[in-house]
Design an enzyme around this catalytic site. Structure first.
Site, PDB file in Angstrom:
ATOM      1  N   ALA A  66       9.833   7.830  26.430  1.00 44.54           N
ATOM      2  CA  ALA A  66       8.660   8.294  25.686  1.00 44.54           C
ATOM      3  C   ALA A  66       7.422   7.706  26.339  1.00 44.54           C
ATOM      4  O   ALA A  66       7.477   6.631  26.943  1.00 44.54           O
ATOM      5  CB  ALA A  66       8.757   7.825  24.242  1.00 44.54           C
ATOM      6  N   GLY A 109      13.877   7.583  25.899  1.00 43.61           N
ATOM      7  CA  GLY A 109      13.882   9.014  25.566  1.00 43.61           C
ATOM      8  C   GLY A 109      14.339   9.869  26.743  1.00 43.61           C
ATOM      9  O   GLY A 109      14.823  10.989  26.543  1.00 43.61           O
ATOM     10  N   GLU A 112      18.028   9.806  26.483  1.00 42.54           N
ATOM     11  CA  GLU A 112      18.369  10.615  25.292  1.00 42.54           C
ATOM     12  C   GLU A 112      18.268  12.108  25.600  1.00 42.54           C
ATOM     13  O   GLU A 112      19.099  12.902  25.155  1.00 42.54           O
ATOM     14  CB  GLU A 112      17.455  10.220  24.127  1.00 42.54           C
ATOM     15  N   GLU A 132      14.359   0.357  24.869  1.00 47.93           N
ATOM     16  CA  GLU A 132      13.397   0.304  23.756  1.00 47.93           C
ATOM     17  C   GLU A 132      13.267  -1.076  23.142  1.00 47.93           C
ATOM     18  O   GLU A 132      12.193  -1.506  22.748  1.00 47.93           O
ATOM     19  CB  GLU A 132      13.800   1.310  22.659  1.00 47.93           C
TER      20      GLU A 132
HETATM   21  N1  CAA Z   1       5.255   5.539  29.291  1.00 48.44           N
HETATM   22  C1  CAA Z   1       4.037   5.635  29.855  1.00 48.44           C
HETATM   23  N2  CAA Z   1       3.792   5.336  31.156  1.00 48.44           N
HETATM   24  C2  CAA Z   1       4.856   4.969  31.897  1.00 48.44           C
HETATM   25  C3  CAA Z   1       6.155   4.873  31.372  1.00 48.44           C
HETATM   26  C4  CAA Z   1       6.339   5.188  29.999  1.00 48.44           C
HETATM   27  N3  CAA Z   1       7.546   5.158  29.409  1.00 48.44           N
HETATM   28  N4  CAA Z   1       7.004   4.464  32.363  1.00 48.44           N
HETATM   29  C5  CAA Z   1       6.227   4.323  33.468  1.00 48.44           C
HETATM   30  N5  CAA Z   1       4.935   4.626  33.191  1.00 48.44           N
HETATM   31  C6  CAA Z   1       3.790   4.589  34.106  1.00 48.44           C
HETATM   32  C7  CAA Z   1       3.313   3.178  34.352  1.00 48.44           C
HETATM   33  O1  CAA Z   1       2.453   2.740  33.321  1.00 48.44           O
HETATM   34  C8  CAA Z   1       2.600   3.326  35.680  1.00 48.44           C
HETATM   35  O2  CAA Z   1       1.326   3.900  35.452  1.00 48.44           O
HETATM   36  P1  CAA Z   1      -0.008   3.243  36.104  1.00 48.44           P
HETATM   37  O3  CAA Z   1       0.176   3.477  37.579  1.00 48.44           O
HETATM   38  O4  CAA Z   1      -1.122   4.009  35.503  1.00 48.44           O
HETATM   39  O5  CAA Z   1       0.033   1.807  35.761  1.00 48.44           O
HETATM   40  C9  CAA Z   1       3.442   4.359  36.398  1.00 48.44           C
HETATM   41  O6  CAA Z   1       4.180   5.049  35.390  1.00 48.44           O
HETATM   42  C10 CAA Z   1       4.446   3.751  37.370  1.00 48.44           C
HETATM   43  O7  CAA Z   1       5.211   2.783  36.645  1.00 48.44           O
HETATM   44  P2  CAA Z   1       5.389   1.257  37.131  1.00 48.44           P
HETATM   45  O8  CAA Z   1       4.202   0.807  37.907  1.00 48.44           O
HETATM   46  O9  CAA Z   1       5.770   0.442  35.945  1.00 48.44           O
HETATM   47  O10 CAA Z   1       6.639   1.448  38.128  1.00 48.44           O
HETATM   48  P3  CAA Z   1       7.756   0.398  38.521  1.00 48.44           P
HETATM   49  O11 CAA Z   1       8.508   1.028  39.638  1.00 48.44           O
HETATM   50  O12 CAA Z   1       7.170  -0.962  38.731  1.00 48.44           O
HETATM   51  O13 CAA Z   1       8.699   0.288  37.216  1.00 48.44           O
HETATM   52  C11 CAA Z   1       9.961   1.173  35.352  1.00 48.44           C
HETATM   53  C12 CAA Z   1       9.434   1.409  36.782  1.00 48.44           C
HETATM   54  C13 CAA Z   1      10.985   0.039  35.360  1.00 48.44           C
HETATM   55  C14 CAA Z   1      10.624   2.475  34.889  1.00 48.44           C
HETATM   56  C15 CAA Z   1       8.793   0.822  34.419  1.00 48.44           C
HETATM   57  O14 CAA Z   1       7.733   1.757  34.597  1.00 48.44           O
HETATM   58  C16 CAA Z   1       9.133   0.798  32.965  1.00 48.44           C
HETATM   59  O15 CAA Z   1       9.742  -0.159  32.515  1.00 48.44           O
HETATM   60  N6  CAA Z   1       8.739   1.824  32.196  1.00 48.44           N
HETATM   61  C17 CAA Z   1       8.940   1.880  30.771  1.00 48.44           C
HETATM   62  C18 CAA Z   1      10.367   2.258  30.435  1.00 48.44           C
HETATM   63  C19 CAA Z   1      10.587   2.250  28.945  1.00 48.44           C
HETATM   64  O16 CAA Z   1      10.419   1.262  28.271  1.00 48.44           O
HETATM   65  N7  CAA Z   1      11.010   3.407  28.415  1.00 48.44           N
HETATM   66  C20 CAA Z   1      11.316   3.562  27.004  1.00 48.44           C
HETATM   67  C21 CAA Z   1      10.107   4.031  26.277  1.00 48.44           C
HETATM   68  S1  CAA Z   1      10.325   4.026  24.509  1.00 48.44           S
HETATM   69  C22 CAA Z   1      11.268   5.391  24.197  1.00 48.44           C
HETATM   70  O17 CAA Z   1      11.654   6.137  25.064  1.00 48.44           O
HETATM   71  C23 CAA Z   1      11.559   5.593  22.721  1.00 48.44           C
HETATM   72  C24 CAA Z   1      12.056   6.915  22.286  1.00 48.44           C
HETATM   73  O18 CAA Z   1      12.089   7.915  22.967  1.00 48.44           O
HETATM   74  C25 CAA Z   1      12.488   7.057  20.928  1.00 48.44           C
END
Ligand code: CAA
Length: 258
Positions: A66, A109, A112, A132
């Site tokens: 998400a 997500g 999922e 999450e």
């Molecule tokens: N939401 C919004 N932006 C995201 C994102 C997310 N889930 N995942 C990555 N991005 C963005 C980052 O903010 C970054 O943007 P900026 O360049 O503007 O800073 C860009 O994508 C590249 O990401 P990273 O610089 O973090 O890349 P990385 O290679 O260092 O790391 C990663 C990759 C490990 C996937 C890391 O981005 C990460 O941990 N992302 C979040 C993953 C996460 O927590 N997902 C679950 C979300 S909650 C959910 O999904 C709930 C649900 O549906 C019910």
């Protein structure tokens, strides 16, 4: 600058390819993307020429979950009012088989979404997980439910409670994905599977999909009854007669979807 379209759809003969196109945020699923996916799948359901659908992202990410930037300031009422489950229901209701082609991240997500699909083809180095918990929430669209049904309680607990991702190879070993292949072969493998399925009699294909999905939530007796009725009904189809006659006459069948 206006953001480009969050998804792109392409048709290759009787296979539709739906691609999430937000590479700048690793295909994070914002509301616009979810709505576009739901609208596209709803349209594809009514397209008799589309026999199988491949859902994918790019080489870096299927979808990194998400969009956290759209969630950070939301309260519980706002999250409930978004009713995002309706977008995923539109995909889950698709009668044609849906294949997820997963390279890179399929997190939260994103995983999922892959689990709503019927077959998952993953790259060796894909990263699949439910992170999450690390941002203070929990899976909200199947991560504690579809994942547990796919891999059992103990793997699901490990994935959801630690938030640590696993590779495509490990996902294959625990039964979370259907096939694991070298990363650069994911799309070709998914497309080959899709075109193989697309050539099979569509009434049989959609009945099989329906029986497996409905049976997952039923008792064994109810599931077997449902399977038996669907099996019997297929004897009304022209494609059943054509398939059997072609076998007996040692020729290629010509299926019509009737
Ligand atoms: N939401 C919004 N932006 C995201 C994102 C997310 N889930 N995942 C990555 N991005 C963005 C980052 O903010 C970054 O943007 P900026 O360049 O503007 O800073 C860009 O994508 C590249 O990401 P990273 O610089 O973090 O890349 P990385 O290679 O260092 O790391 C990663 C990759 C490990 C996937 C890391 O981005 C990460 O941990 N992302 C979040 C993953 C996460 O927590 N997902 C679950 C979300 S909650 C959910 O999904 C709930 C649900 O549906 C019910």
């Amino acid at each position: 600058m206006a953001e480009q379209r969050p998804i792109v759809t392409e048709k290759q003969s009787d296979v539709a390819i739906v691609r999430i196109t937000r590479p700048e945020v690793l295909n994070a699923l914002n509301l616009a993307t979810r709505k576009a996916l739901a609208a596209t799948f709803t349209e594809l359901q009514d397209d008799p020429e589309v026999r199988c659908i491949v859902l994918t992202g790019d080489e870096k990410a299927f979808a990194a979950g998400a969009d956290l930037k759209e969630m950070v300031d939301a309260d519980a009422v706002e999250i409930a009012k978004r009713r995002t489950e309706r977008y995923w229901q539109a995909i889950a209701r698709t009668p044609q088989p849906v294949i997820a082609a997963v390279q890179g991240y399929a997190l939260g997500g994103g995983l999922e979404l892959a689990m709503i699909c019927d077959i998952i083809v993953a790259g060796e180095n894909a990263q699949l997980g439910q992170p999450e918990v690390r941002v203070g929430i929990m899976p909200g669209a199947g991560g504690t439910q579809r994942l547990t049904r796919a891999v059992g309680k103990f793997h699901a607990m490990r994935l959801c409670l630690t938030g640590r991702p696993i590779s495509g190879r490990e996902a294959y070993e625990i039964g979370l994905v259907s096939l694991v292949v070298p990363d650069d072969e994911v799309m070709a493998t998914a497309l080959k599977l899709a075109s193989d399925i697309a050539r099979l009699p569509p009434l049989a294909v959609t009945s099989i999909k329906e029986a497996i999905l409905q049976g997952e939530n039923a008792s064994l007796d109810a599931g077997l009854a449902l399977e038996r009725k669907a099996f019997q009904l297929l004897f009304a189809s022209e494609d059943r007669r054509e398939g059997m006659n072609a076998f007996i006459e040692k020729r290629k069948p010509q299926f019509k979807g009737k």
